[in-house]
Design an enzyme around this catalytic site. Structure first.
Site, PDB file in Angstrom:
ATOM      1  CB  THR A  44      -0.703  -0.069   0.751  1.00 12.45           C
ATOM      2  OG1 THR A  44      -1.252  -1.301   1.371  1.00 12.45           O
ATOM      3  CG2 THR A  44      -2.292   1.172   0.968  1.00 12.45           C
ATOM      4  CE1 TYR A 107     -16.579  -1.462  -4.993  1.00 10.92           C
ATOM      5  CE2 TYR A 107     -17.020  -3.571  -6.548  1.00 10.92           C
ATOM      6  CZ  TYR A 107     -17.231  -1.356  -6.038  1.00 10.92           C
ATOM      7  OH  TYR A 107     -18.120  -1.400  -6.699  1.00 10.92           O
ATOM      8  CE1 TYR A 133      -2.522  -5.082   5.041  1.00 12.97           C
ATOM      9  CE2 TYR A 133      -1.543  -4.641   2.822  1.00 12.97           C
ATOM     10  CZ  TYR A 133      -2.333  -3.864   4.516  1.00 12.97           C
ATOM     11  OH  TYR A 133      -1.832  -2.575   4.733  1.00 12.97           O
ATOM     12  NE  ARG A 138      -4.014   1.265   3.380  1.00 11.26           N
ATOM     13  CZ  ARG A 138      -4.322   2.672   2.361  1.00 11.26           C
ATOM     14  NH1 ARG A 138      -4.844   2.773   1.956  1.00 11.26           N
ATOM     15  NH2 ARG A 138      -4.250   3.503   3.389  1.00 11.26           N
ATOM     16  CE  LYS A 162       1.311  -4.238   6.421  1.00  9.39           C
ATOM     17  NZ  LYS A 162       1.433  -3.667   5.292  1.00  9.39           N
ATOM     18  CB  ILE A 204       4.780  -4.769   7.115  1.00  6.29           C
ATOM     19  CG1 ILE A 204       5.127  -6.443   7.092  1.00  6.29           C
ATOM     20  CG2 ILE A 204       4.966  -4.267   5.618  1.00  6.29           C
ATOM     21  CD1 ILE A 204       4.576  -7.223   5.894  1.00  6.29           C
TER      22      ILE A 204
END
Length: 292
Positions: A44, A107, A133, A138, A162, A204
């Site tokens: 990202t 999405y 992740y 998000r 993550k 991270i």
């Protein structure tokens, strides 16, 4: 464990609309010189959402080549399109990355079964260690601990996660259900120390773009049992961590690196420069911490 300690979610420097290879290589070199434990291109923070497929491959290739096996490279290769994720993961392996960071599909909001089948399908096509992740803020989807435990059991490539929910109860549940050999790394700079205390193995990080030595130092101090030093570094970095999210990541961290003279400040729409008030606050924070 392969992915232990502080890994930097690298920014992608641009110049005149293209990837700035020279500055990117310099940034990778500076990170390694300052003790970072690993590197993550095309996450990202690397503005992967606005990189073309050709640029995505270029950024991974440059990072792997410059790191030259001195530290592990965990290449961002996820997508909300399973076929595309397979292609990107296959390229990461061919480029010589040590593993792939695979985000939960965004999405389209798959079910837990959909998440399981997505990662299983990638693993059937590419043999490479995966760190999944989970960042519901998000993606709109939270990958549950039971899904991770199922993937760990059935898909050998899945080595860890993550975890970027900021929810330490969920971190605890993951470690309980997946066991101590499952590599849980923080996806939030604020939660590194408490996550390590539960049995996580690293981070991270966004802020390590500008202070790789301090974040790596926190992880090292904790691993060596020096809790006072780990705690000192935790609180020392908190102001900078807040500043990195004064507006949407990676706007503040790229602005910081430009203030440090390490990259040109160039973002891609829909990312735009900081508001004037935010820029002044960021500059004051960097000065107070001796960064500029």
């Amino acid at each position: 464990m392969q992915f232990r300690g502080a890994f930097t979610a690298l920014v992608t420097p641009f110049r005149n609309g293209a990837v700035d290879e020279e500055r990117y290589r310099e940034l990778v070199e500076w990170q390694i010189e300052n003790g970072i434990n690993g590197l993550v291109p095309c996450g990202t923070t690397g503005e992967s959402a606005t990189l073309s497929h050709e640029e995505h491959r270029e950024v991974i290739r440059i990072c792997v080549e410059q790191a030259n096996k001195r530290v592990p490279v965990l290449a961002g290769a996820g997508s909300n399109n399973t076929k595309e994720a397979i292609d990107l993961t296959r390229f990461a392996k061919e480029a010589g990355a040590d593993g792939a960071l695979l985000i939960t599909p965004y999405y389209n909001k798959p079910t837990q079964e959909g998440l399981y089948q997505h990662f299983k399908a990638i693993a059937e096509e590419v043999s490479l260690p995966f760190i999944l992740y989970n960042v519901p803020g998000r993606t709109g989807t939270n990958m549950l601990p039971c899904t991770l435990a199922r993937l760990k059991k059935d898909v050998p490539q899945v080595k860890g996660v993550k975890e970027a929910t900021g929810n330490l109860a969920q971190v605890s549940d993951i470690l309980e259900q997946c066991g101590p050999d499952f590599q849980v790394v923080s996806g939030d700079d604020f939660t590194v120390l408490p996550l390590l205390s539960l049995g996580g193995c690293g981070v991270i990080s966004v802020v390590s773009n500008i202070i790789p030595d301090r974040m790596a130092g926190l992880c090292k101090a904790f691993a060596e049992g020096n809790l006072d030093e780990a705690r000192r570094l935790h609180f020392d970095m908190q102001g900078l961590c807040r500043a990195m999210f004064i507006e949407t990541n990676p706007i503040p961290v790229k602005t910081s690196l430009s203030m440090m003279g390490k990259i040109s400040l160039e973002l891609r729409l829909p990312m735009v420069p900081l508001a004037e008030s935010s820029e002044k606050a960021l500059q004051a924070c960097l000065k107070s911490k001796g960064i500029i």
